[in-house]
Design an enzyme around this catalytic site. Structure first.
Site, PDB file in Angstrom:
ATOM      1  N   PRO A  12      23.865  15.451  57.269  1.00 24.41           N
ATOM      2  CA  PRO A  12      24.634  15.028  58.434  1.00 24.41           C
ATOM      3  C   PRO A  12      25.776  15.975  58.811  1.00 24.41           C
ATOM      4  O   PRO A  12      26.425  16.546  57.936  1.00 24.41           O
ATOM      5  CB  PRO A  12      25.192  13.660  58.014  1.00 24.41           C
ATOM      6  CG  PRO A  12      25.139  13.654  56.536  1.00 24.41           C
ATOM      7  CD  PRO A  12      23.946  14.489  56.163  1.00 24.41           C
ATOM      8  N   ASN A  13      25.959  16.097  60.097  1.00 27.46           N
ATOM      9  CA  ASN A  13      27.038  16.869  60.729  1.00 27.46           C
ATOM     10  C   ASN A  13      26.860  18.385  60.642  1.00 27.46           C
ATOM     11  O   ASN A  13      27.637  19.129  61.240  1.00 27.46           O
ATOM     12  CB  ASN A  13      28.412  16.481  60.153  1.00 27.46           C
ATOM     13  CG  ASN A  13      28.729  15.016  60.390  1.00 27.46           C
ATOM     14  OD1 ASN A  13      28.660  14.553  61.530  1.00 27.46           O
ATOM     15  ND2 ASN A  13      29.024  14.274  59.346  1.00 27.46           N
ATOM     16  N   ARG A  20      32.468  22.947  64.046  1.00 23.11           N
ATOM     17  CA  ARG A  20      33.016  21.902  63.157  1.00 23.11           C
ATOM     18  C   ARG A  20      33.963  22.533  62.132  1.00 23.11           C
ATOM     19  O   ARG A  20      33.521  23.330  61.297  1.00 23.11           O
ATOM     20  CB  ARG A  20      31.854  21.233  62.420  1.00 23.11           C
ATOM     21  CG  ARG A  20      32.289  20.231  61.384  1.00 23.11           C
ATOM     22  CD  ARG A  20      31.140  19.863  60.467  1.00 23.11           C
ATOM     23  NE  ARG A  20      31.558  18.856  59.527  1.00 23.11           N
ATOM     24  CZ  ARG A  20      30.925  18.564  58.409  1.00 23.11           C
ATOM     25  NH1 ARG A  20      29.823  19.225  58.076  1.00 23.11           N
ATOM     26  NH2 ARG A  20      31.380  17.639  57.607  1.00 23.11           N
ATOM     27  N   TYR A  25      34.315  25.424  57.192  1.00 23.57           N
ATOM     28  CA  TYR A  25      32.879  25.704  57.127  1.00 23.57           C
ATOM     29  C   TYR A  25      32.466  27.041  57.739  1.00 23.57           C
ATOM     30  O   TYR A  25      31.283  27.391  57.707  1.00 23.57           O
ATOM     31  CB  TYR A  25      32.108  24.560  57.799  1.00 23.57           C
ATOM     32  CG  TYR A  25      32.334  23.226  57.109  1.00 23.57           C
ATOM     33  CD1 TYR A  25      31.930  23.030  55.787  1.00 23.57           C
ATOM     34  CD2 TYR A  25      32.975  22.170  57.765  1.00 23.57           C
ATOM     35  CE1 TYR A  25      32.151  21.830  55.139  1.00 23.57           C
ATOM     36  CE2 TYR A  25      33.195  20.960  57.125  1.00 23.57           C
ATOM     37  CZ  TYR A  25      32.783  20.790  55.810  1.00 23.57           C
ATOM     38  OH  TYR A  25      32.998  19.599  55.163  1.00 23.57           O
ATOM     39  N   ASN A  76      21.487  21.024  51.397  1.00 19.29           N
ATOM     40  CA  ASN A  76      22.900  20.722  51.594  1.00 19.29           C
ATOM     41  C   ASN A  76      22.912  19.312  52.177  1.00 19.29           C
ATOM     42  O   ASN A  76      22.656  19.127  53.371  1.00 19.29           O
ATOM     43  CB  ASN A  76      23.563  21.707  52.553  1.00 19.29           C
ATOM     44  CG  ASN A  76      25.053  21.395  52.715  1.00 19.29           C
ATOM     45  OD1 ASN A  76      25.539  20.372  52.229  1.00 19.29           O
ATOM     46  ND2 ASN A  76      25.771  22.281  53.409  1.00 19.29           N
ATOM     47  N   ALA A  79      27.728  14.968  53.537  1.00 19.15           N
ATOM     48  CA  ALA A  79      28.461  13.832  52.969  1.00 19.15           C
ATOM     49  C   ALA A  79      27.579  12.937  52.093  1.00 19.15           C
ATOM     50  O   ALA A  79      28.086  12.247  51.200  1.00 19.15           O
ATOM     51  CB  ALA A  79      29.086  13.015  54.091  1.00 19.15           C
ATOM     52  N   GLU A 100      20.984  22.640  44.983  1.00 19.49           N
ATOM     53  CA  GLU A 100      22.001  22.011  45.846  1.00 19.49           C
ATOM     54  C   GLU A 100      22.972  23.085  46.310  1.00 19.49           C
ATOM     55  O   GLU A 100      23.457  23.871  45.486  1.00 19.49           O
ATOM     56  CB  GLU A 100      22.737  20.948  45.019  1.00 19.49           C
ATOM     57  CG  GLU A 100      23.927  20.332  45.724  1.00 19.49           C
ATOM     58  CD  GLU A 100      24.670  19.338  44.820  1.00 19.49           C
ATOM     59  OE1 GLU A 100      24.212  19.061  43.684  1.00 19.49           O
ATOM     60  OE2 GLU A 100      25.724  18.848  45.261  1.00 19.49           O
ATOM     61  N   HIS A 102      26.448  24.068  48.982  1.00 17.87           N
ATOM     62  CA  HIS A 102      27.542  23.648  49.859  1.00 17.87           C
ATOM     63  C   HIS A 102      28.243  24.878  50.391  1.00 17.87           C
ATOM     64  O   HIS A 102      28.465  25.844  49.646  1.00 17.87           O
ATOM     65  CB  HIS A 102      28.557  22.787  49.092  1.00 17.87           C
ATOM     66  CG  HIS A 102      27.951  21.545  48.545  1.00 17.87           C
ATOM     67  ND1 HIS A 102      27.664  20.452  49.336  1.00 17.87           N
ATOM     68  CD2 HIS A 102      27.515  21.230  47.304  1.00 17.87           C
ATOM     69  CE1 HIS A 102      27.100  19.523  48.597  1.00 17.87           C
ATOM     70  NE2 HIS A 102      26.986  19.972  47.361  1.00 17.87           N
ATOM     71  N   LEU A 103      28.606  24.812  51.648  1.00 17.81           N
ATOM     72  CA  LEU A 103      29.368  25.914  52.260  1.00 17.81           C
ATOM     73  C   LEU A 103      30.749  26.010  51.613  1.00 17.81           C
ATOM     74  O   LEU A 103      31.204  27.094  51.242  1.00 17.81           O
ATOM     75  CB  LEU A 103      29.524  25.655  53.766  1.00 17.81           C
ATOM     76  CG  LEU A 103      28.217  25.627  54.563  1.00 17.81           C
ATOM     77  CD1 LEU A 103      28.249  24.553  55.617  1.00 17.81           C
ATOM     78  CD2 LEU A 103      27.950  26.976  55.173  1.00 17.81           C
ATOM     79  N   ARG A 109      38.436  20.597  47.014  1.00 17.98           N
ATOM     80  CA  ARG A 109      38.758  19.739  48.147  1.00 17.98           C
ATOM     81  C   ARG A 109      39.144  18.334  47.664  1.00 17.98           C
ATOM     82  O   ARG A 109      39.522  18.149  46.527  1.00 17.98           O
ATOM     83  CB  ARG A 109      37.572  19.742  49.117  1.00 17.98           C
ATOM     84  CG  ARG A 109      37.246  21.162  49.602  1.00 17.98           C
ATOM     85  CD  ARG A 109      36.159  21.177  50.635  1.00 17.98           C
ATOM     86  NE  ARG A 109      36.551  20.405  51.820  1.00 17.98           N
ATOM     87  CZ  ARG A 109      35.680  19.968  52.738  1.00 17.98           C
ATOM     88  NH1 ARG A 109      34.386  20.233  52.604  1.00 17.98           N
ATOM     89  NH2 ARG A 109      36.106  19.272  53.775  1.00 17.98           N
TER      90      ARG A 109
HETATM   91  C1  DQA Z   1      29.471  20.120  52.556  1.00 17.68           C
HETATM   92  C2  DQA Z   1      30.596  19.450  51.758  1.00 17.68           C
HETATM   93  C3  DQA Z   1      30.588  17.944  51.960  1.00 17.68           C
HETATM   94  O1  DQA Z   1      31.651  17.352  51.239  1.00 17.68           O
HETATM   95  C4  DQA Z   1      30.755  17.601  53.421  1.00 17.68           C
HETATM   96  O2  DQA Z   1      30.673  16.206  53.623  1.00 17.68           O
HETATM   97  C5  DQA Z   1      29.784  18.330  54.299  1.00 17.68           C
HETATM   98  C6  DQA Z   1      29.508  19.731  54.019  1.00 17.68           C
HETATM   99  C7  DQA Z   1      29.542  21.658  52.485  1.00 17.68           C
HETATM  100  O3  DQA Z   1      28.549  22.296  52.826  1.00 17.68           O
HETATM  101  O4  DQA Z   1      30.586  22.209  52.124  1.00 17.68           O
HETATM  102  O5  DQA Z   1      29.308  17.799  55.286  1.00 17.68           O
HETATM  103  O6  DQA Z   1      28.226  19.719  51.989  1.00 17.68           O
END
Ligand code: DQA
Length: 149
Positions: A12-13, A20, A25, A76, A79, A100, A102-103, A109
């Protein structure tokens, strides 16, 4: 399709990448990330299929549908990383080697991002290298599949 096919899942997102929270990111769009992944896949002589969804069930379905189609998954989960037992169970259920990514560095964080439901069922995690996390994740997965799987 090459002999080695990898599914890349964006949660998501991540469709909003580019605009964003660029300070967190980066400014690369999702299209840009997918393009870089395709270039790297070409160099590694593998195939990548990229899919983004804002819906948990769609991600679960995509993981199930990967059986017999893909040898590995780069995910990825956004959330859902921090909330989804369903995605974790899907990865564990299909048994497809998964990385897995993550950016952002989720451990630098907020506290709620420090826990990943997915981490215990994946080969490994790459976190904090911006869009390069995906490239590193693909490289690590392909090396794993060629040497250890
Ligand atoms: C994320 C980190 C997550 O905490 C966040 O909710 C995201 C992006 C990252 O790629 O850093 O949507 O997965």
């Amino acid at each position: 399709m090459s002999e080695l096919s990898v599914l890349v899942l964006h949660g998501p997102n991540l469709n909003l990448l580019g605009t964003r929270e660029p300070e967190v990111y980066g400014s690369t769009t999702l299209e840009g990330i997918n393009h870089s992944l395709e270039k790297e896949a070409n160099r590694l002589q593998v195939t990548v299929s990229c899919l983004q969804s804002n819906h948990e069930g769609n991600l679960v379905d995509a993981i199930h549908n990967a059986v017999f189609k893909h040898r590995g998954i780069v995910i990825n989960a956004g959330a859902y990383t921090h909330t989804s037992v369903a995605i974790r169970d899907a990865i564990a259920g299909v048994g497809i080697p998964t990385v897995e990514v993550h950016l952002s560095n989720i451990y630098r964080r907020e506290q709620f991002r420090h826990h990943s439901f997915i981490a215990p069922v994946v080969i490994g995690q790459i976190s904090g290298f911006g869009s390069n996390s995906y490239i590193l994740g693909l490289q690590a997965l392909v090396t794993y599949l060629r040497t250890e799987a």
